[in-house]
Design a protein around this motif. Structure first.
Motif, PDB file in Angstrom:
ATOM      1  N   MET A   1      84.042 -31.909  80.525  1.00  0.00           N
ATOM      2  CA  MET A   1      84.060 -31.975  79.069  1.00  0.00           C
ATOM      3  C   MET A   1      82.742 -31.499  78.466  1.00  0.00           C
ATOM      4  O   MET A   1      82.730 -30.847  77.461  1.00  0.00           O
ATOM      5  CB  MET A   1      84.384 -33.397  78.614  1.00  0.00           C
ATOM      6  CG  MET A   1      83.400 -34.449  79.070  1.00  0.00           C
ATOM      7  SD  MET A   1      83.867 -36.104  78.526  1.00  0.00           S
ATOM      8  CE  MET A   1      83.140 -36.204  76.913  1.00  0.00           C
ATOM      9  N   LEU A   4      78.946 -30.626  75.194  1.00  0.00           N
ATOM     10  CA  LEU A   4      79.839 -30.851  74.066  1.00  0.00           C
ATOM     11  C   LEU A   4      79.968 -29.635  73.167  1.00  0.00           C
ATOM     12  O   LEU A   4      81.049 -29.292  72.723  1.00  0.00           O
ATOM     13  CB  LEU A   4      79.346 -32.042  73.239  1.00  0.00           C
ATOM     14  CG  LEU A   4      79.345 -33.376  73.977  1.00  0.00           C
ATOM     15  CD1 LEU A   4      78.776 -34.457  73.087  1.00  0.00           C
ATOM     16  CD2 LEU A   4      80.741 -33.739  74.423  1.00  0.00           C
ATOM     17  N   ASN A   7      81.974 -26.513  74.708  1.00  0.00           N
ATOM     18  CA  ASN A   7      83.414 -26.729  74.767  1.00  0.00           C
ATOM     19  C   ASN A   7      83.996 -27.104  73.415  1.00  0.00           C
ATOM     20  O   ASN A   7      85.149 -27.509  73.320  1.00  0.00           O
ATOM     21  CB  ASN A   7      83.727 -27.803  75.804  1.00  0.00           C
ATOM     22  CG  ASN A   7      83.450 -27.286  77.202  1.00  0.00           C
ATOM     23  OD1 ASN A   7      83.548 -26.097  77.450  1.00  0.00           O
ATOM     24  ND2 ASN A   7      83.074 -28.172  78.091  1.00  0.00           N
ATOM     25  N   GLU A   8      83.180 -26.964  72.370  1.00  0.00           N
ATOM     26  CA  GLU A   8      83.647 -27.149  70.995  1.00  0.00           C
ATOM     27  C   GLU A   8      84.215 -28.528  70.742  1.00  0.00           C
ATOM     28  O   GLU A   8      85.171 -28.693  69.994  1.00  0.00           O
ATOM     29  CB  GLU A   8      84.641 -26.055  70.628  1.00  0.00           C
ATOM     30  CG  GLU A   8      83.957 -24.711  70.610  1.00  0.00           C
ATOM     31  CD  GLU A   8      84.915 -23.555  70.428  1.00  0.00           C
ATOM     32  OE1 GLU A   8      86.123 -23.801  70.412  1.00  0.00           O
ATOM     33  OE2 GLU A   8      84.440 -22.431  70.306  1.00  0.00           O
ATOM     34  N   ILE A   9      83.649 -29.512  71.427  1.00  0.00           N
ATOM     35  CA  ILE A   9      84.050 -30.887  71.135  1.00  0.00           C
ATOM     36  C   ILE A   9      83.311 -31.357  69.887  1.00  0.00           C
ATOM     37  O   ILE A   9      83.834 -32.113  69.086  1.00  0.00           O
ATOM     38  CB  ILE A   9      83.774 -31.787  72.356  1.00  0.00           C
ATOM     39  CG1 ILE A   9      84.703 -31.368  73.485  1.00  0.00           C
ATOM     40  CG2 ILE A   9      83.954 -33.254  72.026  1.00  0.00           C
ATOM     41  CD1 ILE A   9      84.377 -31.922  74.820  1.00  0.00           C
ATOM     42  N   ILE A  10      82.088 -30.858  69.710  1.00  0.00           N
ATOM     43  CA  ILE A  10      81.372 -31.128  68.467  1.00  0.00           C
ATOM     44  C   ILE A  10      80.931 -29.786  67.874  1.00  0.00           C
ATOM     45  O   ILE A  10      80.820 -28.794  68.595  1.00  0.00           O
ATOM     46  CB  ILE A  10      80.129 -32.022  68.696  1.00  0.00           C
ATOM     47  CG1 ILE A  10      79.169 -31.350  69.677  1.00  0.00           C
ATOM     48  CG2 ILE A  10      80.524 -33.393  69.177  1.00  0.00           C
ATOM     49  CD1 ILE A  10      77.842 -32.042  69.776  1.00  0.00           C
ATOM     50  N   SER A  11      80.693 -29.751  66.568  1.00  0.00           N
ATOM     51  CA  SER A  11      80.246 -28.512  65.947  1.00  0.00           C
ATOM     52  C   SER A  11      78.744 -28.387  66.108  1.00  0.00           C
ATOM     53  O   SER A  11      78.061 -29.343  66.484  1.00  0.00           O
ATOM     54  CB  SER A  11      80.601 -28.526  64.462  1.00  0.00           C
ATOM     55  OG  SER A  11      79.750 -29.430  63.804  1.00  0.00           O
ATOM     56  N   TRP A  75      81.870 -34.554  84.224  1.00  0.00           N
ATOM     57  CA  TRP A  75      81.676 -34.724  82.789  1.00  0.00           C
ATOM     58  C   TRP A  75      80.841 -33.619  82.176  1.00  0.00           C
ATOM     59  O   TRP A  75      80.707 -33.530  80.968  1.00  0.00           O
ATOM     60  CB  TRP A  75      81.014 -36.087  82.501  1.00  0.00           C
ATOM     61  CG  TRP A  75      81.914 -37.238  82.783  1.00  0.00           C
ATOM     62  CD1 TRP A  75      83.266 -37.175  83.002  1.00  0.00           C
ATOM     63  CD2 TRP A  75      81.558 -38.607  82.898  1.00  0.00           C
ATOM     64  NE1 TRP A  75      83.764 -38.423  83.242  1.00  0.00           N
ATOM     65  CE2 TRP A  75      82.746 -39.325  83.180  1.00  0.00           C
ATOM     66  CE3 TRP A  75      80.361 -39.301  82.776  1.00  0.00           C
ATOM     67  CZ2 TRP A  75      82.757 -40.692  83.344  1.00  0.00           C
ATOM     68  CZ3 TRP A  75      80.378 -40.673  82.943  1.00  0.00           C
ATOM     69  CH2 TRP A  75      81.565 -41.358  83.231  1.00  0.00           C
TER      70      TRP A  75
ATOM     71  N   LYS B  30      90.600 -25.084  81.195  1.00  0.00           N
ATOM     72  CA  LYS B  30      90.294 -25.194  79.781  1.00  0.00           C
ATOM     73  C   LYS B  30      91.521 -25.428  78.917  1.00  0.00           C
ATOM     74  O   LYS B  30      91.428 -25.848  77.801  1.00  0.00           O
ATOM     75  CB  LYS B  30      89.578 -23.920  79.302  1.00  0.00           C
ATOM     76  CG  LYS B  30      88.279 -23.671  80.020  1.00  0.00           C
ATOM     77  CD  LYS B  30      87.248 -24.723  79.637  1.00  0.00           C
ATOM     78  CE  LYS B  30      86.174 -24.927  80.670  1.00  0.00           C
ATOM     79  NZ  LYS B  30      85.203 -23.919  80.800  1.00  0.00           N
TER      80      LYS B  30
END
Lengths: 201, 209
Positions: A1, A4, A7-11, A75, B30
């Motif tokens: 993941m 962050l 992987n564009e989990i947050i901007s 992770w 992904k």
């Protein structure tokens, strides 16, 4: 993941916000460890106070082993972690300049801002020196561009060079670090100064 | 207890564990299976031969054809400018630079579309961008570009324009296109809409003292 942001989990804006809070935490830890005292920092070079060594190596091995555990659990993808590329000669030259400035001024760039934040005038002078250095570097860039870019080595890793796994290297560094802490505390007794007390306030 | 001893008793066992376990080299996929199924169902990965032919003629530098057949087949016949990445070598490090990138439009092709589709599916799962598949593979390419079938004279104008384009393209790319009218190459762009090239750069996390 992780990471962050990749992987564009947050901007990237959220990333900046998190960086802001981590920055505050970093500054707090520096100040709490007395890194805004140039005597403490310079003590590293004379042996009477090795807090700098202990704090930074503790941070390094904690972060290193922590990252390897995160990777082990899947992770974080370590191939996305930015590794500063090595330009051998500028790394050596920069190290010499920074080391000389450290001994002369009693601060490193980060701790000078930390000390300026609690109102130390010598730290303000140090920051002035940093700005002058930046201007000289930029204005004179054509003069040292060749040196600056010489001997590009990509992003070599010590573990690849020694042909061992990252985990084993981290373990060896942890052993070396704890050995150094032991030597450091021995040095603090050996080179102790009458007018300097560790952890003074 | 001294802080040094506390630190040592925490860090050293952890370090020992991390030194003993093998590094995690698995790459996380992904896409979820559902996302991939959607893309496959909507045929998002396909690029029509007309578009590839158009890009080849215009010498579009962003096009990179990738032949996933064996080396022997590649040497016998390949599309202009194609590089050979046999399917079994797809994950070899030698080709990662070509396949995992965000500049060019990679188009996989094989004889049919099965092998190319497999290559696309694997790279898509790895999160690589800009990889597509030549629709119908070389067989369909030969059928449409090299030996286009003349439409009936009662066909709509679009069909005839498409035929003229294919004939011209086939001849420009070394097929048996036959007689060409000079105006043919100036015809409208092929029917297939250009795919949206996502230009998402993989940012690395920067750090420093």
């Amino acid at each position: 993941m992780g990471p962050l942001i990749v992987n564009e989990i947050i901007s990237s804006n959220t990333n900046l916000l998190i960086a802001f809070f981590i920055g505050i935490g970093f500054g707090f830890v520096l100040e709490a460890n007395g890194f805004s005292s140039s005597r403490r920092l310079a003590g590293m070079f004379y042996g009477y106070d090795t807090t700098v060594l202990k704090v930074f190596f503790t941070a390094a091995i904690t972060a290193g082993i922590g990252l390897l555990f995160l990777s082990l659990f899947g992770w974080i993808d370590l191939s996305f972690i930015y590794i500063n590329p090595t330009f051998l000669w500028s790394a050596i030259g920069g190290g010499v300049i920074m080391g000389a400035g450290f001994i002369l001024g009693g601060y490193c760039p980060g701790t000078s801002f930390c000390a300026a934040a609690i109102g130390k005038l010598d730290a303000l002078a140090f920051i002035g020196g940093i700005l002058i250095g930046i201007v000289i570097f930029m204005e004179g860039y054509p003069l040292w561009e060749g040196f600056f870019k010489a001997k590009y080595m990509g992003s070599p890793l010590l573990s690849d060079w020694l042909n061992m796994s990252r985990g084993l290297l981290a373990f060896l560094i942890a052993i070396v670090a704890i050995g150094m802490f032991w030597v450091g505390e021995w040095a603090e007794k050996k080179f102790a100064r009458d007018d300097y007390e560790i952890n003074q306030h | 207890m001294k802080p040094r001893l506390i630190l040592a008793s925490v860090i050293l066992p952890l370090g020992l564990i991390i030194a003993a376990v093998p590094p995690n080299t698995t790459k996380a996929y992904k896409l979820t299976a559902e996302q991939l199924l959607n893309e496959v169902r909507e045929n998002l990965q396909f690029i029509h031969p007309d578009q590839v032919a158009d890009m080849l003629i215009q010498k579009d530098p962003s096009l990179q054809l990738i032949d996933v057949r064996s080396k022997a087949e590649f040497e016998k016949f390949s599309l202009p400018g194609a590089i050979n990445v046999p399917l079994e070598n797809l994950l070899s490090e030698d080709y990662e630079y070509d396949i995992n990138q965000d500049v060019k439009l990679n188009v996989f092709y094989s004889n049919g579309s099965t092998d190319a589709n497999e290559a696309w599916m694997i790279t898509r799962q790895l999160g690589y961008k800009n990889n597509y598949v030549l629709q119908g593979g070389l067989n369909y390419w030969v059928e449409t570009i090299m030996n286009p079938e003349k439409p009936a004279s009662t066909s709509p104008n679009e069909e005839i324009a498409k035929y003229d384009f294919r004939k011209a393209a086939g001849s420009a790319l070394g097929g048996g296109g036959g007689d060409i009218e000079p105006a043919a190459t100036e015809l409208d762009a092929p029917a297939a809409a250009p795919p949206v090239i996502k230009n998402k750069k993989k940012k690395r996390v920067q750090g420093g003292c």
